[in-house]
Write a protein that holds these residues in place. Structure first.
Motif, short mmCIF file in Angstrom:
data_model
loop_
_atom_site.label_atom_id
_atom_site.label_comp_id
_atom_site.label_asym_id
_atom_site.label_seq_id
_atom_site.Cartn_x
_atom_site.Cartn_y
_atom_site.Cartn_z
N THR A 1 0.86 -1.18 0.00
CA THR A 1 0.00 0.00 0.00
C THR A 1 0.89 1.23 0.00
O THR A 1 1.73 1.39 0.89
N LEU A 2 0.75 2.09 -0.98
CA LEU A 2 1.66 3.22 -1.17
C LEU A 2 1.03 4.53 -0.69
O LEU A 2 -0.18 4.70 -0.71
N CYS A 3 1.91 5.41 -0.26
CA CYS A 3 1.49 6.74 0.20
C CYS A 3 0.91 7.52 -0.98
O CYS A 3 1.51 7.57 -2.06
N LYS A 4 -0.23 8.15 -0.77
CA LYS A 4 -0.87 8.90 -1.86
C LYS A 4 -0.15 10.21 -2.14
O LYS A 4 -0.43 10.86 -3.15
N ASN A 5 0.78 10.60 -1.23
CA ASN A 5 1.53 11.84 -1.44
C ASN A 5 2.84 11.61 -2.19
O ASN A 5 3.19 12.37 -3.09
N GLY B 1 3.27 11.53 6.39
CA GLY B 1 1.82 11.49 6.36
C GLY B 1 1.27 10.40 7.26
O GLY B 1 1.90 9.36 7.45
N ALA B 2 0.10 10.62 7.84
CA ALA B 2 -0.51 9.65 8.74
C ALA B 2 -2.02 9.60 8.52
O ALA B 2 -2.66 10.64 8.37
N TRP B 3 -2.56 8.37 8.51
CA TRP B 3 -3.99 8.18 8.31
C TRP B 3 -4.49 7.04 9.19
O TRP B 3 -3.72 6.16 9.59
N ASP B 4 -5.77 7.07 9.49
CA ASP B 4 -6.38 5.91 10.12
C ASP B 4 -6.38 4.76 9.12
O ASP B 4 -6.49 4.97 7.91
N ALA B 5 -6.28 3.53 9.66
CA ALA B 5 -6.23 2.37 8.77
C ALA B 5 -7.46 2.29 7.88
O ALA B 5 -7.37 1.91 6.71
N GLU B 6 -8.60 2.68 8.42
CA GLU B 6 -9.84 2.59 7.66
C GLU B 6 -9.89 3.60 6.51
O GLU B 6 -10.68 3.45 5.57
N GLU B 7 -9.04 4.65 6.59
CA GLU B 7 -9.05 5.70 5.57
C GLU B 7 -8.20 5.35 4.36
O GLU B 7 -8.35 5.93 3.29
N VAL B 8 -7.28 4.37 4.56
CA VAL B 8 -6.34 4.04 3.50
C VAL B 8 -6.97 3.02 2.56
O VAL B 8 -7.49 2.00 2.99
N GLU B 9 -6.89 3.30 1.28
CA GLU B 9 -7.43 2.37 0.28
C GLU B 9 -6.49 2.37 -0.92
O GLU B 9 -6.27 3.40 -1.56
N SER B 10 -5.91 1.22 -1.18
CA SER B 10 -4.99 1.11 -2.32
C SER B 10 -5.77 0.90 -3.61
O SER B 10 -6.69 0.09 -3.68
N SER B 11 -5.37 1.64 -4.66
CA SER B 11 -6.03 1.49 -5.96
C SER B 11 -5.72 0.15 -6.60
O SER B 11 -6.44 -0.31 -7.49
N GLU B 12 -4.63 -0.50 -6.16
CA GLU B 12 -4.24 -1.78 -6.73
C GLU B 12 -4.96 -2.94 -6.09
O GLU B 12 -4.92 -4.06 -6.60
N LYS B 13 -5.62 -2.70 -4.97
CA LYS B 13 -6.19 -3.81 -4.22
C LYS B 13 -7.18 -4.63 -5.05
O LYS B 13 -7.13 -5.84 -5.08
N LYS B 14 -8.08 -3.95 -5.74
CA LYS B 14 -9.10 -4.69 -6.48
C LYS B 14 -8.51 -5.50 -7.63
O LYS B 14 -9.11 -6.47 -8.08
N TYR B 15 -7.31 -5.09 -8.10
CA TYR B 15 -6.67 -5.86 -9.17
C TYR B 15 -5.78 -6.98 -8.61
O TYR B 15 -5.32 -7.83 -9.37
N SER B 16 -5.53 -6.96 -7.31
CA SER B 16 -4.60 -7.92 -6.71
C SER B 16 -5.28 -8.99 -5.89
O SER B 16 -4.65 -9.96 -5.50
N GLU B 17 -6.57 -8.83 -5.61
CA GLU B 17 -7.25 -9.76 -4.73
C GLU B 17 -7.23 -11.18 -5.26
O GLU B 17 -7.20 -12.14 -4.51
N ASN B 18 -7.26 -11.32 -6.58
CA ASN B 18 -7.31 -12.66 -7.18
C ASN B 18 -5.94 -13.14 -7.65
O ASN B 18 -5.84 -14.17 -8.30
#
Length: 415
Positions: free
Chosen positions: A3-7, A28-45
């Motif tokens: 999961t990569l930093c959006k900045n 940079g710092a975020w709550d875990a629930e706020e972080v969403e990787s754009s690659e996740k949906k392509y990597s789940e399978n």
């Protein structure tokens, strides 16, 4: 997948102290629930390929030398080797944290997680503080330098159960000629709530149970981003394994309550009839544990630290020569003091008149040579028994810390 930093596109990690997912580069710092990787949906399978397929070896060779799977790092494209139960790891090439999503499919994904609250530095500090105050701990151990430190989320199941049991217990009551065996009957039922059961076959139950208790007020809905920067496993035990552990621990707890309810000594369970009904609605939760390894006298020692509470679980090597010397010295000291007292206080009385000696003996029957010798031997024996009990306890705990299962559980991790 990292999961990569959006900045700045640097791989993110979870910080136990800040309780945030942070970027070590830009801050940079975020709550875990706020972080969403754009690659996740392509990597789940994305599937992890067995090492046998990657390197083109036959099954027999693969079983002996390639007990792992190969996964591609989402940051640098390097090959990451994982075992059959890992859900997150680190790339040995770029160091980024990778969550292997195909290992935590919907069927295997945990429902809850207790995030790390103790940092790596704090865990090592807690261990050193524990070692600091042991009088028989060798200096090399007190000043140990960890060879490896791994933060691993261990899979646990939280089970509720209902247990009923009826027992016949015997105990020894009375004293002297009146000492006899008495039998007692006890029966009852008890409810068990949130009993933690280790979900990893490789980690022994005896070791994992020492990490308890856990504070369930910190429990959160599972989010993959809590795994960033840490290693983790998915559960590999069956329902039958889980029910067996719950049943055993329920019986153990019932026996402890029963033993406290009867008087006497040498208490034994003569007969028992029990049944444990485990609620099928068990909850799957990731528990944080620090594994700290150091070598001493050619042996691997692995210390576990509860990543939530900071509880240190370990056996500590003792300086055996020093311990035996102190035990023998104390026995000799007390025996010598009693002998000296006998020589200075009682021997002069032997030169008194027979009548005076008889009066003295009748007024204090304990002040005679035989009584002093017996007392000295009893004190020496008591010191030996206490010392032996302490040594056995330390040895048992040390066997757990030096067991191959706990070391192998940790050493498979890359990084």
């Amino acid at each position: 997948m990292a999961t990569l930093c959006k900045n700045c596109a640097t791989p993110l990690v979870f910080d136990p102290v800040k309780q945030k997912v942070v970027c070590p580069s830009c801050g940079g710092a975020w709550d875990a629930e706020e972080v969403e990787s754009s690659e996740k949906k392509y990597s789940e399978n994305r599937k992890a390929v067995s090492a046998a397929e990657v390197y083109g070896v036959d099954k027999e060779t693969a079983q002996e030398f390639f007990d792992c799977y190969i996964y591609t790092c989402g940051s640098c494209g390097g090959e990451i080797s994982i075992n059959g139960t890992e859900a997150s790891t680190k790339c040995i090439y770029c160091g980024s944290s990778s969550v292997v999503f195909n290992r935590i499919s919907k069927e295997k994904a945990p429902e809850f997680i207790i995030p790390f609250k103790i940092s790596k530095e704090q865990a090592v500090g807690l261990v050193k503080e524990r070692f600091k105050h042991g009088p028989f701990i060798p200096k090399e151990v007190k000043n140990f330098k960890p060879s490896e430190v791994r933060g691993i989320y261990v899979p646990f199941w939280l089970a509720n159960a209902y247990h009923v049991e009826a027992d016949v217990i015997s105990s020894e009551v009375g004293s002297g000629k009146h000492r006899h065996t008495k039998y007692w009957g006890r029966s009852g039922a008890m409810g068990i709530t949130n009993l933690p059961v280790d979900g990893s076959q490789m980690l022994s139950d005896e070791s994992s149970q020492r990490l308890e208790p856990f504070n369930y007020s910190d429990i959160k809905l599972f989010d993959e981003d809590y795994l960033l920067g840490f290693y983790s496993n998915v559960s590999d035990i069956s329902n039958a394994d889980l029910e067996q552990v719950v049943s055993y621990r329920a019986r153990e707890a019932f026996h402890n309550r029963v033993a406290k309810s009867v008087s006497g000594s040498s208490k034994k369970i003569r007969r028992e009839c029990s049944s444990t009904l485990v609620d099928q609605d068990v909850r799957y939760v990731m528990i944080p544990v620090w594994f700290i390894c150091y070598d001493f006298e050619g042996k691997h020692n692995t210390i576990m630290v509860n990543g939530q509470t900071g509880k240190v679980v370990c056996g500590i090597p003792w300086n055996k020569k020093l311990f035996l010397g102190v035990t023998a010295g104390l026995s000799t000291l007390f025996t010598g003091l009693l002998t000296y007292w006998f020589g200075t206080s009682l021997l002069p009385s032997m030169f008194r008149s027979y009548t005076e000696r008889r009066v003295r003996r009748s007024s204090s029957s304990n002040n005679n040579p035989v009584s002093i010798i017996i007392a000295a031997l009893m004190i020496a024996l008591a010191i030996f028994i206490v010392g032996y009990a302490m040594y056995k306890k330390v040895t048992k705990q040390l066997k757990l810390s030096q067991s191959s299962s706990i070391f192998n559980f940790m050493k498979k991790r890359q990084g």
